[in-house]
Design an enzyme around this catalytic site. Structure first.
Site, mmCIF file in Angstrom:
data_model
loop_
_atom_site.group_PDB
_atom_site.id
_atom_site.type_symbol
_atom_site.label_atom_id
_atom_site.label_comp_id
_atom_site.label_asym_id
_atom_site.label_seq_id
_atom_site.Cartn_x
_atom_site.Cartn_y
_atom_site.Cartn_z
ATOM 1 N N HIS A 133 0.837 -1.200 0.000
ATOM 2 C CA HIS A 133 0.000 0.000 0.000
ATOM 3 C C HIS A 133 0.868 1.245 0.000
ATOM 4 O O HIS A 133 1.846 1.332 0.728
ATOM 5 C CB HIS A 133 -0.907 0.022 1.239
ATOM 6 C CG HIS A 133 -1.647 1.307 1.418
ATOM 7 N ND1 HIS A 133 -1.490 2.117 2.532
ATOM 8 C CD2 HIS A 133 -2.540 1.950 0.610
ATOM 9 C CE1 HIS A 133 -2.253 3.190 2.393
ATOM 10 N NE2 HIS A 133 -2.900 3.113 1.246
ATOM 11 N N SER A 134 0.531 2.214 -0.835
ATOM 12 C CA SER A 134 1.107 3.554 -0.813
ATOM 13 C C SER A 134 2.630 3.531 -0.901
ATOM 14 O O SER A 134 3.187 3.060 -1.873
ATOM 15 C CB SER A 134 0.613 4.293 0.432
ATOM 16 O OG SER A 134 0.833 5.665 0.319
ATOM 17 N N MET A 135 3.328 4.045 0.098
ATOM 18 C CA MET A 135 4.785 4.012 0.104
ATOM 19 C C MET A 135 5.295 2.590 -0.079
ATOM 20 O O MET A 135 6.296 2.350 -0.772
ATOM 21 C CB MET A 135 5.315 4.589 1.415
ATOM 22 C CG MET A 135 6.831 4.557 1.563
ATOM 23 S SD MET A 135 7.368 5.155 3.179
ATOM 24 C CE MET A 135 6.899 3.751 4.213
ATOM 25 N N SER A 137 3.761 0.294 -1.760
ATOM 26 C CA SER A 137 3.527 -0.047 -3.167
ATOM 27 C C SER A 137 4.644 0.471 -4.050
ATOM 28 O O SER A 137 5.089 -0.199 -4.992
ATOM 29 C CB SER A 137 2.190 0.522 -3.640
ATOM 30 O OG SER A 137 1.107 -0.100 -2.994
ATOM 31 N N HIS A 305 -7.874 6.393 -0.016
ATOM 32 C CA HIS A 305 -6.496 5.923 -0.162
ATOM 33 C C HIS A 305 -6.249 4.670 0.683
ATOM 34 O O HIS A 305 -5.420 3.830 0.338
ATOM 35 C CB HIS A 305 -5.566 7.059 0.273
ATOM 36 C CG HIS A 305 -4.113 6.776 0.129
ATOM 37 N ND1 HIS A 305 -3.529 6.405 -1.061
ATOM 38 C CD2 HIS A 305 -3.098 6.829 1.042
ATOM 39 C CE1 HIS A 305 -2.235 6.246 -0.895
ATOM 40 N NE2 HIS A 305 -1.948 6.481 0.380
#
Length: 330
Positions: A133-135, A137, A305
């Site tokens: 997820h996010s960072m 990812s 998000h």
């Protein structure tokens, strides 16, 4: 990666052969709770903390969280997935229950793919399975692109690469960020503390309401500590240096060269209520991945998000269908 977070400060925001892997000679189990085990992976500066759901004799999916979050971000989703494949969710250095990097040093985004490589080598895994997820990812994409033969699949929630930023704004903010990094290196004592109710509101608002009020509890378990001054209050326990990371914007040609190397089956899940990865550059790079990788799959979901955290019931079936489709389940 949250665009708003880049320039602002928030208050601490085909399957490879399976081998027995989580041996007691390699890991220190510090706590057992139902089917979840707390793990410590030794590193030069201390340890990387992790949570393991499922069979410890089967290679797990490595789960990577976002910036200033922690392994708790997978608490609603991991119990569902671990019925089919075990999940090992780490706290990145400075986050959750993991050790902080040495004093005087600063966090650097490309250290995360290097940490992924360290974990792979530490457990002697032939290939990695990534849920990000996010960072996390972005780190997962970098690793899967740099080491395309070392990843059997890559699942990303709401990010693949950094968003496209105004380069002039980036440069203008560097002096301020560098000064803050200097100051925060020597801040004394315990940070400000708050009641549990205040912590929930601060965390919720600090993520632009991306983490729902109800979901904050999952991150609080590993991201807060009781104050020594007032045990009825709590403080954000992650490393304050994380608030002022220099996120280096990368040249479009470099990013394109990187993502064209991604060849493993890839599942991308995008929250439609999230403002991230919606810019022209991100969409173009996503299209390039789709054209170059026949096993790229993309779904848009109702959610923020943090859709995986707030709406695990929407995310889980898509992941399980993807894993079943590519024969990564028993």
């Amino acid at each position: 990666m949250a665009k708003k977070f880049l320039f602002s400060t928030i208050l601490n925001s085909n399957r490879s052969s399976i081998k027995p892997i989580l041996k007691c000679t390699q890991l220190k189990k510090i706590h057992t709770e139902a089917s979840v085990k707390e793990i410590q992976i030794p590193v030069k500066w201390g340890h990387v903390a992790a949570k393991l759901w499922g069979d410890e004799n089967e290679q797990p999916i490595l789960a990577l969280h976002g910036w200033q979050d922690n392994a708790g971000t997978w608490d609603p989703l991991a119990p569902i997935l671990s019925k089919k494949r075990p999940i090992l969710a780490i706290d990145f250095p400075g986050h959750g229950l993991s050790s902080w990097i040495p004093r005087g040093m600063q966090y650097y985004p490309w250290d995360l793919p290097r940490l992924i490589l360290y974990i792979k080598d530490y457990f002697k895994w032939e290939k990695l399975s990534l849920l990000c997820h996010s960072m996390g990812s972005i780190a997962g994409m970098r690793f899967a692109s740099v080491f395309p033969d070392d990843v059997d699949f890559y699942i990303a929630v709401d990010n693949l690469i950094y968003d496209d930023y105004d380069l002039n704004q980036v440069v203008e903010n560097f002096p301020k960020i560098l000064r803050k990094i200097q100051v925060i290196q020597s801040l004394p004592g315990e940070p400000p503390s708050y009641t549990a109710e205040e912590i929930v509101k601060i965390w919720h608002l600090g993520t632009s309401k991306s983490v729902s009020m109800e979901s904050v509890q999952h991150l609080m378990k590993r991201g807060t500590k009781a104050s020594s001054r007032d045990p009825k209050t709590y403080y954000f326990s992650r490393d304050p240096r994380l608030k002022h990371i220099l996120f280096s914007v990368e040249d479009k040609k470099f990013v394109e060269a990187l993502i064209k190397r991604l060849k493993c089956p890839t599942l991308y899940l995008k929250g439609i209520d999230s403002p991230y990865a919606c810019d022209e550059h991100s969409v173009e790079m996503r299209d390039i991945i789709a054209k170059n990788n026949p096993d790229f799959e993309c779904h848009f979901l109702n959610g923020t998000h943090h859709v995986h955290l707030n709406n695990a019931e929407l995310v889980a079936p898509l992941i399980l269908n993807f894993l079943q489709k590519h024969k990564f389940l028993k």
